[in-house]
Design a protein around this motif. Structure first.
Motif, PDB file in Angstrom:
ATOM      1  N   LEU A 178       0.852  -1.183   0.000  1.00  0.00           N
ATOM      2  CA  LEU A 178       0.000   0.000   0.000  1.00  0.00           C
ATOM      3  C   LEU A 178       0.893   1.240   0.000  1.00  0.00           C
ATOM      4  O   LEU A 178       1.625   1.480   0.957  1.00  0.00           O
ATOM      5  CB  LEU A 178      -0.912  -0.018   1.235  1.00  0.00           C
ATOM      6  CG  LEU A 178      -2.011   1.039   1.312  1.00  0.00           C
ATOM      7  CD1 LEU A 178      -3.180   0.530   2.168  1.00  0.00           C
ATOM      8  CD2 LEU A 178      -1.517   2.370   1.882  1.00  0.00           C
ATOM      9  N   GLU A 179       0.855   1.985  -1.094  1.00  0.00           N
ATOM     10  CA  GLU A 179       1.638   3.215  -1.224  1.00  0.00           C
ATOM     11  C   GLU A 179       0.720   4.411  -1.002  1.00  0.00           C
ATOM     12  O   GLU A 179      -0.445   4.397  -1.411  1.00  0.00           O
ATOM     13  CB  GLU A 179       2.285   3.306  -2.598  1.00  0.00           C
ATOM     14  CG  GLU A 179       3.350   2.245  -2.844  1.00  0.00           C
ATOM     15  CD  GLU A 179       4.029   2.413  -4.189  1.00  0.00           C
ATOM     16  OE1 GLU A 179       5.263   2.469  -4.228  1.00  0.00           O
ATOM     17  OE2 GLU A 179       3.306   2.503  -5.201  1.00  0.00           O
ATOM     18  N   PHE A 180       1.243   5.439  -0.353  1.00  0.00           N
ATOM     19  CA  PHE A 180       0.411   6.592  -0.025  1.00  0.00           C
ATOM     20  C   PHE A 180       1.237   7.872  -0.018  1.00  0.00           C
ATOM     21  O   PHE A 180       2.469   7.841  -0.032  1.00  0.00           O
ATOM     22  CB  PHE A 180      -0.250   6.402   1.348  1.00  0.00           C
ATOM     23  CG  PHE A 180       0.738   6.342   2.493  1.00  0.00           C
ATOM     24  CD1 PHE A 180       1.061   7.477   3.226  1.00  0.00           C
ATOM     25  CD2 PHE A 180       1.348   5.142   2.842  1.00  0.00           C
ATOM     26  CE1 PHE A 180       1.974   7.423   4.265  1.00  0.00           C
ATOM     27  CE2 PHE A 180       2.258   5.073   3.891  1.00  0.00           C
ATOM     28  CZ  PHE A 180       2.569   6.215   4.608  1.00  0.00           C
ATOM     29  N   ASP A 181       0.531   8.978   0.004  1.00  0.00           N
ATOM     30  CA  ASP A 181       1.176  10.272   0.219  1.00  0.00           C
ATOM     31  C   ASP A 181       0.126  11.201   0.811  1.00  0.00           C
ATOM     32  O   ASP A 181      -1.080  10.979   0.645  1.00  0.00           O
ATOM     33  CB  ASP A 181       1.722  10.850  -1.085  1.00  0.00           C
ATOM     34  CG  ASP A 181       2.845  11.859  -0.838  1.00  0.00           C
ATOM     35  OD1 ASP A 181       3.083  12.198   0.339  1.00  0.00           O
ATOM     36  OD2 ASP A 181       3.477  12.300  -1.806  1.00  0.00           O
ATOM     37  N   PHE A 182       0.573  12.212   1.524  1.00  0.00           N
ATOM     38  CA  PHE A 182      -0.343  13.179   2.113  1.00  0.00           C
ATOM     39  C   PHE A 182      -0.071  14.541   1.504  1.00  0.00           C
ATOM     40  O   PHE A 182       1.061  15.036   1.534  1.00  0.00           O
ATOM     41  CB  PHE A 182      -0.156  13.236   3.634  1.00  0.00           C
ATOM     42  CG  PHE A 182      -0.546  11.963   4.338  1.00  0.00           C
ATOM     43  CD1 PHE A 182      -1.839  11.482   4.272  1.00  0.00           C
ATOM     44  CD2 PHE A 182       0.395  11.249   5.074  1.00  0.00           C
ATOM     45  CE1 PHE A 182      -2.204  10.308   4.913  1.00  0.00           C
ATOM     46  CE2 PHE A 182       0.049  10.084   5.722  1.00  0.00           C
ATOM     47  CZ  PHE A 182      -1.257   9.606   5.640  1.00  0.00           C
ATOM     48  N   TYR A 183      -1.138  15.158   0.969  1.00  0.00           N
ATOM     49  CA  TYR A 183      -1.009  16.451   0.310  1.00  0.00           C
ATOM     50  C   TYR A 183      -1.576  17.597   1.148  1.00  0.00           C
ATOM     51  O   TYR A 183      -1.297  18.762   0.878  1.00  0.00           O
ATOM     52  CB  TYR A 183      -1.716  16.432  -1.042  1.00  0.00           C
ATOM     53  CG  TYR A 183      -1.123  15.444  -2.036  1.00  0.00           C
ATOM     54  CD1 TYR A 183       0.226  15.105  -1.997  1.00  0.00           C
ATOM     55  CD2 TYR A 183      -1.916  14.848  -3.012  1.00  0.00           C
ATOM     56  CE1 TYR A 183       0.771  14.205  -2.896  1.00  0.00           C
ATOM     57  CE2 TYR A 183      -1.364  13.951  -3.930  1.00  0.00           C
ATOM     58  CZ  TYR A 183      -0.025  13.634  -3.863  1.00  0.00           C
ATOM     59  OH  TYR A 183       0.513  12.744  -4.757  1.00  0.00           O
ATOM     60  N   ASP A 184      -2.419  17.267   2.135  1.00  0.00           N
ATOM     61  CA  ASP A 184      -3.053  18.298   2.954  1.00  0.00           C
ATOM     62  C   ASP A 184      -2.930  17.945   4.434  1.00  0.00           C
ATOM     63  O   ASP A 184      -2.848  16.768   4.801  1.00  0.00           O
ATOM     64  CB  ASP A 184      -4.539  18.454   2.599  1.00  0.00           C
ATOM     65  CG  ASP A 184      -4.745  18.883   1.161  1.00  0.00           C
ATOM     66  OD1 ASP A 184      -4.280  19.980   0.799  1.00  0.00           O
ATOM     67  OD2 ASP A 184      -5.362  18.118   0.409  1.00  0.00           O
ATOM     68  N   LEU A 185      -2.943  18.978   5.271  1.00  0.00           N
ATOM     69  CA  LEU A 185      -2.865  18.806   6.717  1.00  0.00           C
ATOM     70  C   LEU A 185      -3.816  19.784   7.383  1.00  0.00           C
ATOM     71  O   LEU A 185      -3.881  20.955   7.003  1.00  0.00           O
ATOM     72  CB  LEU A 185      -1.431  19.078   7.209  1.00  0.00           C
ATOM     73  CG  LEU A 185      -1.225  19.205   8.726  1.00  0.00           C
ATOM     74  CD1 LEU A 185      -1.543  17.893   9.436  1.00  0.00           C
ATOM     75  CD2 LEU A 185       0.208  19.651   9.025  1.00  0.00           C
ATOM     76  N   ALA A 186      -4.586  19.277   8.360  1.00  0.00           N
ATOM     77  CA  ALA A 186      -5.428  20.145   9.180  1.00  0.00           C
ATOM     78  C   ALA A 186      -4.846  20.178  10.587  1.00  0.00           C
ATOM     79  O   ALA A 186      -4.588  19.132  11.189  1.00  0.00           O
ATOM     80  CB  ALA A 186      -6.860  19.625   9.211  1.00  0.00           C
ATOM     81  N   LEU A 230      -5.755  21.565  14.251  1.00  0.00           N
ATOM     82  CA  LEU A 230      -6.876  22.073  15.049  1.00  0.00           C
ATOM     83  C   LEU A 230      -8.041  22.495  14.152  1.00  0.00           C
ATOM     84  O   LEU A 230      -8.702  23.504  14.394  1.00  0.00           O
ATOM     85  CB  LEU A 230      -6.420  23.250  15.928  1.00  0.00           C
ATOM     86  CG  LEU A 230      -5.281  22.950  16.907  1.00  0.00           C
ATOM     87  CD1 LEU A 230      -4.895  24.205  17.681  1.00  0.00           C
ATOM     88  CD2 LEU A 230      -5.676  21.837  17.871  1.00  0.00           C
ATOM     89  N   GLY A 231      -8.245  21.715  13.080  1.00  0.00           N
ATOM     90  CA  GLY A 231      -9.377  21.952  12.194  1.00  0.00           C
ATOM     91  C   GLY A 231      -9.106  22.899  11.045  1.00  0.00           C
ATOM     92  O   GLY A 231      -9.946  23.044  10.154  1.00  0.00           O
ATOM     93  N   VAL A 232      -7.953  23.563  11.037  1.00  0.00           N
ATOM     94  CA  VAL A 232      -7.607  24.493   9.948  1.00  0.00           C
ATOM     95  C   VAL A 232      -6.770  23.736   8.923  1.00  0.00           C
ATOM     96  O   VAL A 232      -5.673  23.274   9.224  1.00  0.00           O
ATOM     97  CB  VAL A 232      -6.830  25.713  10.470  1.00  0.00           C
ATOM     98  CG1 VAL A 232      -6.476  26.643   9.319  1.00  0.00           C
ATOM     99  CG2 VAL A 232      -7.644  26.442  11.531  1.00  0.00           C
ATOM    100  N   LYS A 233      -7.286  23.648   7.698  1.00  0.00           N
ATOM    101  CA  LYS A 233      -6.669  22.797   6.675  1.00  0.00           C
ATOM    102  C   LYS A 233      -5.859  23.622   5.681  1.00  0.00           C
ATOM    103  O   LYS A 233      -6.266  24.705   5.272  1.00  0.00           O
ATOM    104  CB  LYS A 233      -7.771  22.028   5.930  1.00  0.00           C
ATOM    105  CG  LYS A 233      -7.288  20.921   5.015  1.00  0.00           C
ATOM    106  CD  LYS A 233      -8.486  20.154   4.437  1.00  0.00           C
ATOM    107  CE  LYS A 233      -8.060  19.032   3.526  1.00  0.00           C
ATOM    108  NZ  LYS A 233      -9.222  18.296   2.966  1.00  0.00           N
ATOM    109  N   PHE A 234      -4.689  23.101   5.315  1.00  0.00           N
ATOM    110  CA  PHE A 234      -3.865  23.764   4.305  1.00  0.00           C
ATOM    111  C   PHE A 234      -3.076  22.724   3.520  1.00  0.00           C
ATOM    112  O   PHE A 234      -2.935  21.573   3.947  1.00  0.00           O
ATOM    113  CB  PHE A 234      -2.929  24.798   4.946  1.00  0.00           C
ATOM    114  CG  PHE A 234      -2.018  24.235   6.009  1.00  0.00           C
ATOM    115  CD1 PHE A 234      -0.752  23.750   5.699  1.00  0.00           C
ATOM    116  CD2 PHE A 234      -2.428  24.186   7.336  1.00  0.00           C
ATOM    117  CE1 PHE A 234       0.086  23.240   6.665  1.00  0.00           C
ATOM    118  CE2 PHE A 234      -1.591  23.670   8.321  1.00  0.00           C
ATOM    119  CZ  PHE A 234      -0.334  23.196   7.990  1.00  0.00           C
TER     120      PHE A 234
END
Length: 210
Positions: free
Chosen positions: A116-124, A126-130
């Motif tokens: 299973l390959e993955f990547d993360f493009y966004d981070l929140a 305390l609920g604020v996403k960027f």
């Protein structure tokens, strides 16, 4: 070995060395089973759909070397959620049911190797996403110790972080991470309900916009 893992996931009281031995035995037996049964990988992918709370981890090889031992039972509420319909996942640290940190991204599951390959493009936070941009999550993980330094090296070599999946059923999931550590998760039914409600609310908002 599976029963030991189930008990550890339920109680967090099983002997750590016995859990590691059970994970190693399960890894070996599932590798053989996957070779003999081509339906195993699709079944595991289907079972992965949902929310999984990290219960036990040996930590990466790097982490084991730093602390001169294994992490074992994970002290925080960390939940990975897989949506096999959209092939996306989240990885979050919670205080109660509130996500302090939550990573978002796509994943791929190789049915031949169960990788299973993955990547993360966004981070929140305390609920604020960027947006993180490609490789941003690996940088954060390596800097904070939340992820393997191996993931950063993979991204630098134009590869993705990964898990070699061992097992997944209605109760538990197990895998070996790209950093060499073994991990055990327990299905989190409460979080699955929360995720479903959030997905439904997001879909309703999208309909209203159009």
């Amino acid at each position: 070995s599976l029963l030991v893992c189930v008990e550890a996931a339920e109680t967090k009281a099983s002997d750590s060395d016995q859990v590691v031995d059970a994970l190693l035995t399960l890894e070996k037996s599932m590798r053989k089973k996957a070779k003999d049964d081509e339906t195993l990988a699709p079944q595991q992918l289907e079972a992965l759909n949902g929310a999984w709370r990290l219960i036990f981890t040996t930590g990466t090889i790097d982490t084991q070397a730093k602390i001169k031992g294994r992490i074992n039972y994970f002290p925080l509420k960390a939940v990975q959620s897989f949506d096999t319909e959209t092939m996306t996942l989240t990885n979050a640290i919670y205080a109660g049911n509130f996500a302090l940190l939550k990573f978002y991204g796509p994943f791929e599951f190789n049915l031949a190797s169960r990788k299973l390959e993955f990547d993360f493009y966004d981070l929140a936070v305390l609920g604020v996403k960027f947006s993180l941009g490609r490789g941003g999550a690996a940088d954060i993980g390596a800097a904070t110790g939340l992820g393997s330094s191996n993931n950063k090296q993979l991204v630098e070599n134009d590869k993705k972080p990964f898990f070699n999946w061992v097992s997944a059923d209605e109760n538990i999931a197990t895998a070996r991470g790209g950093g060499g550590g073994l991990a055990l998760w327990k299905r989190d039914l409460e979080m699955e309900v929360i995720n479903a409600n959030e997905k439904e609310a997001a879909a309703a908002t999208e309909i209203e916009v159009y």
